[in-house]
Design a protein around this motif. Structure first.
Motif, short mmCIF file in Angstrom:
data_model
loop_
_atom_site.label_atom_id
_atom_site.label_comp_id
_atom_site.label_asym_id
_atom_site.label_seq_id
_atom_site.Cartn_x
_atom_site.Cartn_y
_atom_site.Cartn_z
N GLY A 1 0.80 -1.22 0.00
CA GLY A 1 0.00 0.00 0.00
C GLY A 1 0.83 1.27 0.00
N ASN A 2 2.12 1.14 -0.28
CA ASN A 2 3.00 2.32 -0.32
C ASN A 2 3.72 2.36 -1.67
OD1 ASN A 2 2.71 1.53 2.65
ND2 ASN A 2 3.57 3.58 2.76
N LEU A 3 3.52 3.42 -2.40
CA LEU A 3 4.12 3.54 -3.73
C LEU A 3 5.38 4.39 -3.68
CD1 LEU A 3 0.89 4.13 -5.88
CD2 LEU A 3 1.98 1.97 -5.26
N CYS A 4 6.41 3.93 -4.39
CA CYS A 4 7.63 4.71 -4.57
C CYS A 4 7.91 4.78 -6.06
CB CYS A 4 8.81 4.02 -3.87
SG CYS A 4 10.39 4.84 -4.25
N ARG A 5 8.11 5.98 -6.57
CA ARG A 5 8.31 6.12 -8.00
C ARG A 5 9.79 6.28 -8.36
NH1 ARG A 5 3.21 4.44 -9.56
NH2 ARG A 5 4.37 2.81 -8.55
N CYS A 6 10.70 6.24 -7.36
CA CYS A 6 12.12 6.43 -7.66
C CYS A 6 12.93 5.15 -7.53
CB CYS A 6 12.76 7.43 -6.69
SG CYS A 6 11.99 9.05 -6.59
N THR A 7 12.84 4.48 -6.39
CA THR A 7 13.87 3.50 -6.03
C THR A 7 13.72 2.14 -6.68
OG1 THR A 7 12.60 2.64 -4.16
CG2 THR A 7 14.04 4.53 -3.72
N GLY A 8 12.52 1.82 -7.16
CA GLY A 8 12.29 0.44 -7.58
C GLY A 8 12.16 -0.49 -6.39
N TYR A 9 12.06 0.07 -5.21
CA TYR A 9 11.78 -0.64 -3.95
C TYR A 9 12.95 -1.46 -3.40
CZ TYR A 9 7.00 0.59 -5.21
OH TYR A 9 5.88 1.28 -5.57
N HIS A 10 13.96 -1.73 -4.22
CA HIS A 10 14.97 -2.69 -3.81
C HIS A 10 15.66 -2.27 -2.51
CE1 HIS A 10 17.39 -6.16 -4.53
NE2 HIS A 10 18.50 -5.47 -4.44
N ASN A 11 16.10 -1.03 -2.45
CA ASN A 11 16.81 -0.59 -1.25
C ASN A 11 15.88 -0.40 -0.06
OD1 ASN A 11 19.14 -0.72 -2.66
ND2 ASN A 11 19.57 1.48 -2.68
N ILE A 12 14.62 -0.16 -0.34
CA ILE A 12 13.64 -0.08 0.75
C ILE A 12 13.52 -1.45 1.43
CG2 ILE A 12 11.19 0.28 1.30
CD1 ILE A 12 11.18 2.42 -0.95
N VAL A 13 13.43 -2.49 0.59
CA VAL A 13 13.35 -3.85 1.13
C VAL A 13 14.61 -4.16 1.94
CG1 VAL A 13 13.22 -6.31 0.51
CG2 VAL A 13 11.81 -4.63 -0.71
N ARG A 14 15.77 -3.76 1.41
CA ARG A 14 17.04 -3.99 2.15
C ARG A 14 17.03 -3.26 3.49
NH1 ARG A 14 21.87 -4.84 -1.44
NH2 ARG A 14 22.91 -3.42 -0.01
N ALA A 15 16.47 -2.06 3.49
CA ALA A 15 16.43 -1.30 4.74
C ALA A 15 15.57 -2.01 5.78
CB ALA A 15 15.88 0.11 4.48
N VAL A 16 14.45 -2.56 5.36
CA VAL A 16 13.57 -3.26 6.31
C VAL A 16 14.27 -4.53 6.81
CG1 VAL A 16 11.31 -4.31 6.67
CG2 VAL A 16 11.51 -2.28 5.24
N GLN A 17 14.93 -5.22 5.89
CA GLN A 17 15.70 -6.41 6.32
C GLN A 17 16.77 -6.02 7.34
OE1 GLN A 17 16.84 -7.54 2.29
NE2 GLN A 17 15.70 -9.47 2.45
N THR A 18 17.46 -4.92 7.07
CA THR A 18 18.51 -4.45 7.97
C THR A 18 17.93 -4.09 9.34
OG1 THR A 18 19.79 -3.59 6.12
CG2 THR A 18 20.30 -2.67 8.29
N ALA A 19 16.82 -3.35 9.33
CA ALA A 19 16.21 -2.94 10.60
C ALA A 19 15.72 -4.13 11.39
CB ALA A 19 15.06 -1.97 10.33
N SER A 20 15.40 -5.23 10.68
CA SER A 20 14.91 -6.42 11.39
C SER A 20 16.07 -7.29 11.88
CB SER A 20 13.99 -7.24 10.48
OG SER A 20 14.74 -7.83 9.43
N GLY A 21 17.28 -6.84 11.61
CA GLY A 21 18.45 -7.58 12.10
C GLY A 21 18.82 -8.76 11.23
N GLN A 22 18.25 -8.82 10.03
CA GLN A 22 18.55 -9.95 9.15
C GLN A 22 19.70 -9.61 8.21
OE1 GLN A 22 14.86 -12.34 7.98
NE2 GLN A 22 14.04 -10.27 8.06
N GLU A 23 20.39 -10.66 7.79
CA GLU A 23 21.47 -10.51 6.81
C GLU A 23 20.88 -10.00 5.50
OE1 GLU A 23 24.86 -11.58 6.62
OE2 GLU A 23 24.86 -11.62 8.82
N VAL A 24 21.60 -9.07 4.88
CA VAL A 24 21.14 -8.58 3.59
C VAL A 24 22.16 -9.00 2.54
CG1 VAL A 24 20.61 -6.53 2.23
CG2 VAL A 24 20.07 -6.60 4.68
N ALA A 25 21.69 -9.70 1.52
CA ALA A 25 22.60 -10.09 0.44
C ALA A 25 23.11 -8.84 -0.26
CB ALA A 25 21.85 -10.99 -0.54
N SER A 26 24.41 -8.75 -0.49
CA SER A 26 24.96 -7.53 -1.09
C SER A 26 24.83 -7.57 -2.60
CB SER A 26 26.40 -7.33 -0.68
OG SER A 26 27.14 -8.47 -1.00
#
Lengths: 156, 285
Positions: free
Chosen positions: A131-156
């Motif tokens: 329910g949240n639209l982003c017209r710039c990032t393609g969402y990829h780094n947003i997903v990485r940020a949420v993974q990071t905030a959850s303490g999970q490993e983020v594939a580089s």
């Protein structure tokens, strides 16, 4: 006019509002909390997302009078004593924004997502942010940020 | 955009809400969760003189069981339905369908009763309510209560059995304990309205389908049951071949709309494909 008392970002406010006043307009125009933005005005984009009694809502789709007696948290209430909230820090660290317009809503919804599911999979993160639209990032780094905030490993 | 001026009423009992409704008549709109109403008011597609908010009435929100029935208050939010163990255990199709409504923020505010009475033909929940043989408890002037089966609840576009001056208070779902379920929704954008969707729930014994209920979303002005598919599935194995054959008639007798998302024939094609997918997934769940 209707008198309402609302707890916003840990402070109590009592104000007269027109019943037709949207919560987002009350926050921005009467309380000066312009950190919460209006994006689409059709309840599609999620840019105006805040928490109402701890659950995420689109504040363009709630009347200010409906918040009477309830508690609202906006993006402006997240940082404590000059320290960014972990989700804000993760968005910063992962470069999860470009123009930044969707960011207040993205961060509020991402926090709600982790409240309900502390270690979501990538798929669950994408679904949780539907329910949240982003017209710039393609969402990829947003997903990485949420993974990071959850303490999970983020594939580089 | 902001709505036109209106008076806001927040009654604290069903009696007060009915009285307010009786007094206001045509000039009032009922607000449940407001997630469909507020966009309409903002776009000024409707300009009621009064908005009657039901959210401050205790007792209209909650999920309980009464014998073989799950009872859901009309003001229960979508997220309450999704998170309910009772619903997951006894009405899995409803849980899976409601989980696909709009997006998380909308599901936190939007209500089961509000969505059903709004009766948008592209709305998700009607198909599941129909497939599960839900009953609707409606209260009218003076507190008179009647119960309407799902087969009579949906009348036309945005029109249900709930008449002027009446309120929906409860949705009652017969338990479908142990039934598999799937809501197969076809959309262009994740949180948008269904172009077509299929709500399927099946009872299995061994590898055989012994009962099946199929509801169709956006295949007409109201939710529809694909009764010919339900009959054809009985006694069939849950194999791709058998389910595909049984799903072929999913669109029989329907007259789906044509719009920018697809014409009527395309929707009929989708109904068959989505029914096959939904039934196979339901049989495996």
């Amino acid at each position: 006019m209707t008198r309402i008392t609302v707890q916003v970002d840990d402070e109590s406010y009592t104000d007269e509002v027109e019943p037709r006043t949207l919560l987002v307009h009350y926050l921005r125009e009467q309380l000066g909390k312009t950190g919460t933005v209006v994006g689409c005005d059709t309840s599609n984009c999620g840019a105006c997302t805040v928490h109402l009694d701890g659950r995420s809502v689109k504040s363009c789709n709630v009347l200010a009078v409906q918040a009477d007696g309830h508690e609202v948290t906006t993006i402006e209430g997240l940082a404590k004593n000059g320290e960014l909230h972990p989700m804000q820090a993760a968005f910063h660290e992962c470069h999860a924004l470009q123009c930044g317009y969707c960011t207040p809503g993205m961060i509020m919804q991402s926090i709600d997502l982790l409240n309900e599911n502390p270690t979501p999979t990538e798929k669950e993160i994408r679904a949780g942010l539907e329910g949240n639209l982003c017209r710039c990032t393609g969402y990829h780094n947003i997903v990485r940020a949420v993974q990071t905030a959850s303490g999970q490993e983020v594939a580089s | 955009m902001i709505p036109v001026q209106f008076d806001y009423l927040a009654p604290e009992s069903v009696e007060d809400a009915l009285a307010a409704l009786a007094e206001a008549g045509d000039d009032a709109k009922i607000m449940a969760g407001g997630q469909s109403l507020l966009p309409v008011l903002r776009l000024r597609l409707n300009s009621p003189e009064k908005v009657i908010d039901l959210s401050r009435i205790p007792g209209l929100r909650g999920i309980s069981e009464e014998g073989d029935t799950i009872v859901i208050g009309a003001m229960t939010t979508h997220s309450d339905v999704v998170e309910s163990e009772l619903v997951g255990q006894h009405a899995l199709l409803l849980q899976k369908t409601v989980a696909e409504v709009a997006d998380p923020q909308i599901r936190h505010r939007g209500t089961l009763g509000g969505a059903l009475v709004h009766a948008d033909p592209a709305g998700d929940i009607g198909a599941a309510a129909l497939a599960l043989d839900a009953e609707f408890v409606i209260v009218g002037p003076g507190g008179a209560t009647r119960t309407v089966p799902a087969s009579e609840f949906f009348v036309d576009l945005f029109e249900t059995a709930v008449q002027e001056g009446e309120l929906l208070t409860q949705v009652r779902i017969p338990k479908h304990t142990g039934w598999g379920a799937r809501y197969e929704k076809f959309v262009r954008v994740a949180h948008q309205w269904a172009i077509v969707a299929v709500a399927a729930t099946v009872k299995m014994e061994g590898g055989t389908i012994t009962e099946a209920r199929i509801g169709l979303t956006n295949m007409g002005s109201i939710p529809l049951r694909a009764t010919s598919v339900e009959a054809a599935l009985l006694g069939q194995p849950a194999t791709e071949e058998a389910v595909k054959a049984a799903s072929a008639t999913a669109a029989d007798g329907t007259n789906p709309p044509s719009d920018l998302n697809g014409d009527s024939d395309y929707r009929k094609h989708l109904a068959g494909v989505l029914t096959r997918r939904a039934v196979l997934a339901a049989a495996g769940s």
